[in-house]
Write an enzyme that holds these catalytic residues in place. Structure first.
Site, PDB file in Angstrom:
ATOM      1  N   SER A 147      20.842  19.480  22.458  1.00 49.12           N
ATOM      2  CA  SER A 147      22.066  18.985  21.816  1.00 49.12           C
ATOM      3  C   SER A 147      22.300  17.559  22.252  1.00 49.12           C
ATOM      4  CB  SER A 147      23.259  19.842  22.236  1.00 49.12           C
ATOM      5  OG  SER A 147      24.482  19.256  21.820  1.00 49.12           O
ATOM      6  N   TYR A 160      28.726  24.002  27.881  1.00 47.66           N
ATOM      7  CA  TYR A 160      27.687  23.641  26.913  1.00 47.66           C
ATOM      8  C   TYR A 160      26.901  22.434  27.416  1.00 47.66           C
ATOM      9  CZ  TYR A 160      25.601  23.459  22.247  1.00 47.66           C
ATOM     10  OH  TYR A 160      24.728  23.493  21.192  1.00 47.66           O
ATOM     11  N   LYS A 164      22.914  22.328  28.292  1.00 48.15           N
ATOM     12  CA  LYS A 164      22.007  21.475  27.516  1.00 48.15           C
ATOM     13  C   LYS A 164      21.422  20.340  28.349  1.00 48.15           C
ATOM     14  CE  LYS A 164      22.344  23.853  23.708  1.00 48.15           C
ATOM     15  NZ  LYS A 164      21.209  24.640  23.193  1.00 48.15           N
TER      16      LYS A 164
END
Length: 255
Positions: A147, A160, A164
């Site tokens: 991402s 997140y 990532k």
């Protein structure tokens, strides 16, 4: 003059590809792309109906596809399932999740859910696939769906981002360990892509406006924006690329 060089092929005929989280959204689109490039694609996920429908659609379009019903959070069960099929030349480590919330509100359950699927499961799927590649003497390509949040921070994205950024580091270290075997490891790092998982976020008009302000090309990403990138990294056209990230973010991280 010498003969002109020939562009390496983007075709994947004769190769076997595994896509995790392949039932919908990015995973399904990239499975379709790999199939359209000639690979035999195995769609893997927990939802039997979704991956069977996806495999049937790829077959109906003239491609080769089958399914593998697994929960990648179950490391031992996933390893057993993967050991029961032929080794793969290509892995798209795509299964993932998100629980956006302010840092101070994140629970242990939230942490375990996001880091468990996005990083722990991805690690052990890649490890199992790479071992089989090495044992079979395959010079394969492992692609992790990262991402833009693996390159920058974001509000309400502590879990997140952690997962990532971790995936980026994992991929670089894997690239070094696997290079002697001719196995490449890279990431694709998209901006916000409109999928069934992300669509509810965009119902918040203020959130959507903030996202579009940062995506300099002025639109949300689509799954089609990632399909060619994945085929490229899987193919001989990317034969010298390993340990790097292709950022598909419309300019988000450029400033």
């Amino acid at each position: 003059m010498d003969a002109l060089p020939t562009t390496p092929s983007f075709r994947l005929d004769g190769r076997r590809a595994l896509v995790t989280g392949a039932g919908r959204g990015i995973g399904l689109a990239c499975a379709a792309a790999l199939g359209q490039a000639g690979a035999h694609v195995t769609l893997a996920a927990r939802s039997r109906s979704e991956i069977e429908a996806g495999a049937q659609a790829i077959q109906a379009a003239g491609g080769q596809a089958d399914t593998l019903l697994i929960d990648v959070n179950d490391v031992a069960g996933t390893a057993a399932a993967l050991d029961g099929v032929a080794p793969f030349d290509i892995l798209l480590n795509n299964a993932g999740t998100n629980r956006p919330k302010p840092f101070i509100e994140v629970s242990e359950d939230d942490y375990d859910a996001v880091l468990g699927l996005n990083l722990r499961a991805a690690f052990f799927v890649a490890q199992c696939v790479a071992r089989r590649m090495i044992n079979a003497g395959l010079r394969g390509s492992i692609i992790h769906m990262g991402s833009q949040m693996g390159h920058v921070g974001g509000p309400r994205r502590s879990l997140y981002c952690a997962s990532k950024w971790g995936l980026e580091g994992l991929s670089k270290a894997m690239a070094l360990d696997l290079a002697p075997n001719g196995i490449r490891s890279n990431t694709v790092a998209p901006t916000f892509i409109e999928t069934p998982m992300t669509r509810p976020f965009f119902e918040d008009k203020a959130f959507l406006a903030g996202v579009l302000e940062k995506i300099k090309l002025g639109r949300l990403g689509t799954v089609e924006d990632l399909m060619g990138v994945v085929v490229f990294l899987a193919s001989d056209a990317a034969a010298l690329m390993t340990g790097t990230s292709l950022v598909v973010d419309g300019g988000w991280t450029a400033e």
